[in-house]
Design a protein around this motif. Structure first.
Motif, PDB file in Angstrom:
ATOM      1  N   ASP A 166       0.820  -1.211   0.000  1.00 41.36           N
ATOM      2  CA  ASP A 166       0.000   0.000   0.000  1.00 41.36           C
ATOM      3  C   ASP A 166       0.856   1.264   0.000  1.00 41.36           C
ATOM      4  O   ASP A 166       0.520   2.244  -0.650  1.00 41.36           O
ATOM      5  N   SER A 167       1.966   1.232   0.714  1.00 43.11           N
ATOM      6  CA  SER A 167       2.816   2.417   0.816  1.00 43.11           C
ATOM      7  C   SER A 167       3.623   2.671  -0.446  1.00 43.11           C
ATOM      8  O   SER A 167       3.828   3.814  -0.839  1.00 43.11           O
ATOM      9  N   ILE A 168       4.113   1.609  -1.084  1.00 44.50           N
ATOM     10  CA  ILE A 168       4.973   1.806  -2.251  1.00 44.50           C
ATOM     11  C   ILE A 168       4.211   1.767  -3.576  1.00 44.50           C
ATOM     12  O   ILE A 168       4.810   1.958  -4.632  1.00 44.50           O
ATOM     13  N   TYR A 169       2.912   1.568  -3.538  1.00 44.58           N
ATOM     14  CA  TYR A 169       2.133   1.448  -4.773  1.00 44.58           C
ATOM     15  C   TYR A 169       2.320   2.635  -5.724  1.00 44.58           C
ATOM     16  O   TYR A 169       2.520   2.426  -6.922  1.00 44.58           O
ATOM     17  N   PRO A 170       2.277   3.891  -5.250  1.00 39.32           N
ATOM     18  CA  PRO A 170       2.490   5.005  -6.191  1.00 39.32           C
ATOM     19  C   PRO A 170       3.867   4.950  -6.866  1.00 39.32           C
ATOM     20  O   PRO A 170       4.000   5.252  -8.050  1.00 39.32           O
ATOM     21  N   VAL A 171       4.880   4.543  -6.130  1.00 37.53           N
ATOM     22  CA  VAL A 171       6.226   4.419  -6.697  1.00 37.53           C
ATOM     23  C   VAL A 171       6.251   3.311  -7.745  1.00 37.53           C
ATOM     24  O   VAL A 171       6.843   3.464  -8.816  1.00 37.53           O
ATOM     25  N   LEU A 172       5.597   2.201  -7.456  1.00 37.75           N
ATOM     26  CA  LEU A 172       5.554   1.084  -8.409  1.00 37.75           C
ATOM     27  C   LEU A 172       4.889   1.510  -9.715  1.00 37.75           C
ATOM     28  O   LEU A 172       5.361   1.140 -10.799  1.00 37.75           O
ATOM     29  N   GLN A 173       3.810   2.257  -9.607  1.00 30.95           N
ATOM     30  CA  GLN A 173       3.123   2.710 -10.811  1.00 30.95           C
ATOM     31  C   GLN A 173       3.977   3.687 -11.609  1.00 30.95           C
ATOM     32  O   GLN A 173       3.850   3.760 -12.834  1.00 30.95           O
ATOM     33  N   TYR A 174       4.859   4.417 -10.936  1.00 30.32           N
ATOM     34  CA  TYR A 174       5.756   5.325 -11.640  1.00 30.32           C
ATOM     35  C   TYR A 174       6.905   4.557 -12.307  1.00 30.32           C
ATOM     36  O   TYR A 174       7.294   4.854 -13.434  1.00 30.32           O
ATOM     37  N   ILE A 175       7.457   3.565 -11.628  1.00 32.01           N
ATOM     38  CA  ILE A 175       8.620   2.829 -12.126  1.00 32.01           C
ATOM     39  C   ILE A 175       8.265   1.865 -13.262  1.00 32.01           C
ATOM     40  O   ILE A 175       9.061   1.659 -14.181  1.00 32.01           O
ATOM     41  N   LYS A 176       7.085   1.285 -13.225  1.00 32.21           N
ATOM     42  CA  LYS A 176       6.704   0.251 -14.203  1.00 32.21           C
ATOM     43  C   LYS A 176       6.910   0.690 -15.666  1.00 32.21           C
ATOM     44  O   LYS A 176       7.533  -0.044 -16.438  1.00 32.21           O
ATOM     45  N   PRO A 177       6.449   1.866 -16.104  1.00 32.62           N
ATOM     46  CA  PRO A 177       6.685   2.260 -17.499  1.00 32.62           C
ATOM     47  C   PRO A 177       8.173   2.387 -17.841  1.00 32.62           C
ATOM     48  O   PRO A 177       8.573   2.122 -18.975  1.00 32.62           O
ATOM     49  N   ASP A 178       8.998   2.751 -16.863  1.00 33.67           N
ATOM     50  CA  ASP A 178      10.434   2.868 -17.113  1.00 33.67           C
ATOM     51  C   ASP A 178      11.076   1.493 -17.307  1.00 33.67           C
ATOM     52  O   ASP A 178      11.997   1.336 -18.108  1.00 33.67           O
ATOM     53  N   LEU A 179      10.592   0.496 -16.581  1.00 35.61           N
ATOM     54  CA  LEU A 179      11.092  -0.871 -16.776  1.00 35.61           C
ATOM     55  C   LEU A 179      10.670  -1.400 -18.144  1.00 35.61           C
ATOM     56  O   LEU A 179      11.466  -2.023 -18.852  1.00 35.61           O
ATOM     57  N   LEU A 180       9.433  -1.157 -18.509  1.00 30.91           N
ATOM     58  CA  LEU A 180       8.960  -1.591 -19.829  1.00 30.91           C
ATOM     59  C   LEU A 180       9.711  -0.875 -20.945  1.00 30.91           C
ATOM     60  O   LEU A 180      10.008  -1.465 -21.983  1.00 30.91           O
ATOM     61  N   HIS A 181      10.060   0.392 -20.717  1.00 34.76           N
ATOM     62  CA  HIS A 181      10.844   1.145 -21.700  1.00 34.76           C
ATOM     63  C   HIS A 181      12.241   0.535 -21.854  1.00 34.76           C
ATOM     64  O   HIS A 181      12.757   0.436 -22.972  1.00 34.76           O
ATOM     65  N   LEU A 182      12.837   0.114 -20.756  1.00 35.37           N
ATOM     66  CA  LEU A 182      14.149  -0.547 -20.794  1.00 35.37           C
ATOM     67  C   LEU A 182      14.097  -1.760 -21.714  1.00 35.37           C
ATOM     68  O   LEU A 182      14.949  -1.940 -22.589  1.00 35.37           O
TER      69      LEU A 182
END
Length: 189
Positions: A166-182
């Protein structure tokens, strides 16, 4: 009779002491506010048979050891690490995929759900699977991709904190597109 007076005096003192106190109301649950950097990417030039674009807030460092193409990618202000492992394929692709899937299964105990997405890029010969873990699993994302002939890459993210989805969910949603871009920008040499 004395004990009754002590009880009455004690209750009176308690009432008079509490009369001026402010009514305490618990605060509602909330997440910490996180400032996200603007999206920007940089090309990673390493002496390995692959290259990709990395989010500007991330920093790649070669892992010391027998395989110089293993990378640890620091997630900057998000206090985490992406471990990227490169393995050349030598008739062992089924074993490499089985190993990657076994690592995903290890996290089923803590994950409330695991969503997988197939990644196919025929033009650049990049084929793989991206796994997203929901719940308090140790890793929120894992992925592997290959050209199915010569190269295999496996990635896993870990944060330097006790998992609290619950606490890191906003960070995960931000990081996910960057991982897919990689993965999307991966080019084999």
């Amino acid at each position: 009779m004395k004990s009754k007076w002590f009880v009455v005096l004690g209750m009176s003192a308690l009432l008079f002491n509490c009369a001026d106190d402010e009514l305490l109301i618990p605060k509602p649950l909330a997440n910490l506010r996180v400032e996200f950097p603007e999206r920007a990417y940089k090309s990673v030039d390493i002496d390995c048979p692959y290259t990709f674009e990395l989010a500007a807030y991330m920093k790649a460092v070669a892992v010391k050891g027998e395989n110089p193409c293993h990378l640890d990618i620091a997630l900057g202000q998000f206090n985490g690490m992406l471990h990227l492992s490169y393995v050349p394929i030598k008739d062992n692709l089924p074993e490499l995929i089985a190993y990657s899937l076994e690592k995903v299964r290890e996290h089923q105990v803590k994950a409330s759900a695991i969503q997988d997405s197939v990644m196919i890029n025929d033009a650049d010969r990049v084929y793989g699977t991206f796994f997203e873990f929901y719940g308090n699993a140790a890793t929120p994302f894992q992925f592997h991709y290959t050209d199915s002939v010569n190269h295999f890459i496996r990635g896993t993210i870990y944060f330097n904190a006790t998992p609290n989805f619950d606490s890191i969910y906003p960070v995960l949603q931000y990081i996910k597109p960057d991982l897919l871009h990689l993965v999307k920008t991966n080019r084999w040499q």
